[in-house]
Design a protein around this motif. Sequence first.
Motif, PDB file in Angstrom:
ATOM      1  N   LEU A 310      -5.621  86.274  37.658  1.00 44.27           N
ATOM      2  CA  LEU A 310      -4.212  86.309  37.284  1.00 44.27           C
ATOM      3  C   LEU A 310      -3.364  86.533  38.531  1.00 44.27           C
ATOM      4  O   LEU A 310      -3.516  87.524  39.236  1.00 44.27           O
ATOM      5  N   GLY A 311      -2.461  85.610  38.819  1.00 44.21           N
ATOM      6  CA  GLY A 311      -1.605  85.713  39.994  1.00 44.21           C
ATOM      7  C   GLY A 311      -0.432  86.646  39.762  1.00 44.21           C
ATOM      8  O   GLY A 311      -0.256  87.188  38.666  1.00 44.21           O
ATOM      9  N   PRO A 312       0.405  86.855  40.786  1.00 47.98           N
ATOM     10  CA  PRO A 312       1.549  87.763  40.666  1.00 47.98           C
ATOM     11  C   PRO A 312       2.490  87.394  39.513  1.00 47.98           C
ATOM     12  O   PRO A 312       2.908  88.268  38.749  1.00 47.98           O
ATOM     13  N   LEU A 313       2.806  86.087  39.375  1.00 51.46           N
ATOM     14  CA  LEU A 313       3.728  85.671  38.320  1.00 51.46           C
ATOM     15  C   LEU A 313       3.125  85.900  36.939  1.00 51.46           C
ATOM     16  O   LEU A 313       3.792  86.434  36.043  1.00 51.46           O
ATOM     17  N   GLY A 314       1.878  85.522  36.774  1.00 49.86           N
ATOM     18  CA  GLY A 314       1.210  85.728  35.494  1.00 49.86           C
ATOM     19  C   GLY A 314       1.123  87.206  35.137  1.00 49.86           C
ATOM     20  O   GLY A 314       1.303  87.590  33.973  1.00 49.86           O
ATOM     21  N   PHE A 315       0.845  88.032  36.154  1.00 49.31           N
ATOM     22  CA  PHE A 315       0.741  89.472  35.927  1.00 49.31           C
ATOM     23  C   PHE A 315       2.091  90.048  35.494  1.00 49.31           C
ATOM     24  O   PHE A 315       2.172  90.838  34.549  1.00 49.31           O
ATOM     25  N   ILE A 316       3.173  89.645  36.189  1.00 52.69           N
ATOM     26  CA  ILE A 316       4.508  90.140  35.855  1.00 52.69           C
ATOM     27  C   ILE A 316       4.892  89.738  34.435  1.00 52.69           C
ATOM     28  O   ILE A 316       5.424  90.546  33.666  1.00 52.69           O
ATOM     29  N   VAL A 317       4.641  88.496  34.069  1.00 49.61           N
ATOM     30  CA  VAL A 317       4.986  88.029  32.722  1.00 49.61           C
ATOM     31  C   VAL A 317       4.209  88.823  31.676  1.00 49.61           C
ATOM     32  O   VAL A 317       4.765  89.246  30.649  1.00 49.61           O
ATOM     33  N   ALA A 318       2.918  89.057  31.935  1.00 54.95           N
ATOM     34  CA  ALA A 318       2.098  89.815  30.989  1.00 54.95           C
ATOM     35  C   ALA A 318       2.591  91.258  30.862  1.00 54.95           C
ATOM     36  O   ALA A 318       2.676  91.805  29.755  1.00 54.95           O
ATOM     37  N   VAL A 319       2.947  91.867  31.990  1.00 53.10           N
ATOM     38  CA  VAL A 319       3.434  93.250  31.967  1.00 53.10           C
ATOM     39  C   VAL A 319       4.773  93.346  31.240  1.00 53.10           C
ATOM     40  O   VAL A 319       5.003  94.265  30.443  1.00 53.10           O
ATOM     41  N   MET A 320       5.668  92.381  31.505  1.00 50.69           N
ATOM     42  CA  MET A 320       6.970  92.387  30.837  1.00 50.69           C
ATOM     43  C   MET A 320       6.807  92.240  29.325  1.00 50.69           C
ATOM     44  O   MET A 320       7.528  92.881  28.542  1.00 50.69           O
ATOM     45  N   ALA A 321       5.865  91.411  28.901  1.00 46.98           N
ATOM     46  CA  ALA A 321       5.606  91.249  27.463  1.00 46.98           C
ATOM     47  C   ALA A 321       5.080  92.555  26.865  1.00 46.98           C
ATOM     48  O   ALA A 321       5.495  92.969  25.771  1.00 46.98           O
ATOM     49  N   LEU A 322       4.189  93.227  27.596  1.00 51.97           N
ATOM     50  CA  LEU A 322       3.640  94.500  27.126  1.00 51.97           C
ATOM     51  C   LEU A 322       4.736  95.553  27.007  1.00 51.97           C
ATOM     52  O   LEU A 322       4.817  96.268  25.999  1.00 51.97           O
ATOM     53  N   TYR A 357      10.241  94.657  40.918  1.00 51.19           N
ATOM     54  CA  TYR A 357       9.626  95.056  39.647  1.00 51.19           C
ATOM     55  C   TYR A 357      10.438  96.151  38.976  1.00 51.19           C
ATOM     56  O   TYR A 357      10.601  96.156  37.743  1.00 51.19           O
ATOM     57  N   GLY A 358      10.957  97.079  39.758  1.00 51.98           N
ATOM     58  CA  GLY A 358      11.749  98.167  39.192  1.00 51.98           C
ATOM     59  C   GLY A 358      12.968  97.649  38.431  1.00 51.98           C
ATOM     60  O   GLY A 358      13.312  98.155  37.367  1.00 51.98           O
ATOM     61  N   ILE A 359      13.622  96.619  38.980  1.00 45.91           N
ATOM     62  CA  ILE A 359      14.790  96.043  38.313  1.00 45.91           C
ATOM     63  C   ILE A 359      14.366  95.304  37.044  1.00 45.91           C
ATOM     64  O   ILE A 359      15.034  95.404  36.000  1.00 45.91           O
ATOM     65  N   LEU A 360      13.262  94.569  37.103  1.00 46.68           N
ATOM     66  CA  LEU A 360      12.748  93.914  35.896  1.00 46.68           C
ATOM     67  C   LEU A 360      12.437  94.954  34.821  1.00 46.68           C
ATOM     68  O   LEU A 360      12.721  94.756  33.632  1.00 46.68           O
ATOM     69  N   LEU A 361      11.854  96.058  35.246  1.00 46.44           N
ATOM     70  CA  LEU A 361      11.527  97.136  34.321  1.00 46.44           C
ATOM     71  C   LEU A 361      12.793  97.693  33.678  1.00 46.44           C
ATOM     72  O   LEU A 361      12.834  97.942  32.466  1.00 46.44           O
ATOM     73  N   CYS A 406      18.303  86.552  30.948  1.00 44.85           N
ATOM     74  CA  CYS A 406      18.582  87.156  32.260  1.00 44.85           C
ATOM     75  C   CYS A 406      17.311  87.696  32.900  1.00 44.85           C
ATOM     76  O   CYS A 406      17.143  87.611  34.133  1.00 44.85           O
ATOM     77  N   LEU A 407      16.420  88.257  32.095  1.00 48.72           N
ATOM     78  CA  LEU A 407      15.142  88.747  32.614  1.00 48.72           C
ATOM     79  C   LEU A 407      14.339  87.595  33.200  1.00 48.72           C
ATOM     80  O   LEU A 407      13.755  87.718  34.293  1.00 48.72           O
ATOM     81  N   ALA A 408      14.327  86.458  32.499  1.00 46.75           N
ATOM     82  CA  ALA A 408      13.616  85.276  33.004  1.00 46.75           C
ATOM     83  C   ALA A 408      14.236  84.777  34.310  1.00 46.75           C
ATOM     84  O   ALA A 408      13.514  84.370  35.238  1.00 46.75           O
ATOM     85  N   VAL A 409      15.565  84.826  34.397  1.00 47.81           N
ATOM     86  CA  VAL A 409      16.252  84.396  35.632  1.00 47.81           C
ATOM     87  C   VAL A 409      15.877  85.311  36.789  1.00 47.81           C
ATOM     88  O   VAL A 409      15.625  84.846  37.923  1.00 47.81           O
ATOM     89  N   LEU A 410      15.808  86.614  36.548  1.00 49.67           N
ATOM     90  CA  LEU A 410      15.445  87.561  37.602  1.00 49.67           C
ATOM     91  C   LEU A 410      13.990  87.394  38.030  1.00 49.67           C
ATOM     92  O   LEU A 410      13.650  87.623  39.197  1.00 49.67           O
ATOM     93  N   ILE A 411      13.134  87.010  37.091  1.00 51.23           N
ATOM     94  CA  ILE A 411      11.739  86.741  37.446  1.00 51.23           C
ATOM     95  C   ILE A 411      11.666  85.489  38.318  1.00 51.23           C
ATOM     96  O   ILE A 411      10.926  85.441  39.305  1.00 51.23           O
ATOM     97  N   ALA A 412      12.453  84.466  37.975  1.00 52.97           N
ATOM     98  CA  ALA A 412      12.439  83.201  38.717  1.00 52.97           C
ATOM     99  C   ALA A 412      13.110  83.329  40.085  1.00 52.97           C
ATOM    100  O   ALA A 412      12.723  82.649  41.035  1.00 52.97           O
ATOM    101  N   PHE A 413      14.117  84.217  40.190  1.00 56.27           N
ATOM    102  CA  PHE A 413      14.877  84.347  41.442  1.00 56.27           C
ATOM    103  C   PHE A 413      14.907  85.823  41.870  1.00 56.27           C
ATOM    104  O   PHE A 413      15.909  86.520  41.670  1.00 56.27           O
TER     105      PHE A 413
END
Length: 428
Positions: A310-322, A357-361, A406-413
């Motif tokens: 699992l790469g960084p993007l996949g990991f972040i998406v999985a964590v955000m879903a959790l 990650y802190g901002i996504l959180l 907005c969360l998806a935009v912050l993940i992408a950028f």
Amino acid sequence: MTVFLVFAAVIVLLIAGIPIFAALGLVAIGILAIFEGNVSSIADTVFSHLNKPILTAIPLFVLMAQIMIRAKVIDDLYNFAHTVVGHVKGGLGVATVIACTIFAAISGSSVATALSIGSSALPQMKRFGYRERDALGVIAAGGTLGILIPPSGPMILYAIVSEVSIGALFLAGIIPGLLLALVFAIFCIMQASSRKDVSAPARASLWTIARAFRRSVWALLAPPLVMSGIYFGIFTASEAAAAGTLYALLVAIFIYRNFGFRDLYECAYATMRTSMMVFMIIAGAAVFGHAITIIRLPFGITEAVAEIGLGPLGFIVAVMALIFILGMFLESIAIILITTPILMPTMAHLGIDPVWYGILLMVNLELAMITPPVGMNLFVIKGITDAPLSEVVKGAAPFVLLMLICLAVLIAFPALATWLPYSAGFGR
């Protein structure tokens, strides 16, 4: 299996009504007793985590907000925003978002933001034809900005647990916070424009706007004072909190002239209660983090992620879903303290920026405030109106979708979160 058992133990204790610090501490004591045979390391762990000068920022920011609220400096904010943009169709919704944004930058609390602004905004919005559902939704969503826009209590807590710079996180939250506020404001205009029964008050004169600005200018100056000092390196986050508190005290005493020794005592007492609660939680989190490190739980997750590929993007998406799912059932502080110690080593291994990650959180924790069944802002707004909870939930639902976008935009950028702190000289 170990991860599941640890998570399950903490969540069961929280559901049983045990305080957060006690739940984390009890699980940690159990782990240490089983795997080390003693709990003698707890005292040193707690002392090392609480013996940090940066912790002074917590009571100082809380005291600053308490003074501004008690001196009624905040009361002029909504009136100013209403005066400037109220004449636009949907302008009352925009005024609510603006007032929430500014108040969030002073109080650092989502609940306080929703409660304080909501009591002023709701009667006005209903008066000019807004459906109660729509008015309740924008107040509940606007209140969540208190988590993302600095100074933010959850942001400070994440910084302490993850050992990330508080100043960097504060600066990182500005652009995403303003972006989210802008999206909310645009939606309010679009929503009101689609309804024929929504009206708007007459355009205020320049003299009325100037008078409203003069009354609110002291509240408007507080956020720039705090954040510009951090950005330009004039003072640290703790010194910024002290400067903001001194500013609030001077404004309350010499400008508003409605703040005496009794008020100062009440503010100090409320600050003490809040700060002690936070420090107890930090102590529990410290022991919990130490215990899961003993059993190598974070490193086990890192190894599992490496094996899966699992790469960084996949990991972040999985964590955000959790975290989104956890947010439906747990309070934001509990989510930070349970997940951060477990996930930080894996994020370091994958090269994930902890500030980003802190901002996504924080955005995800904002979602937790308005997603049932345990969305705190939903119940706060329910408390200031006779509307059923279902109406508050329906009103907030569109904002949940906007926040996910907005969360998806912050993940992408990621640069939307990282550009400002790194341009200010905070290293990666």
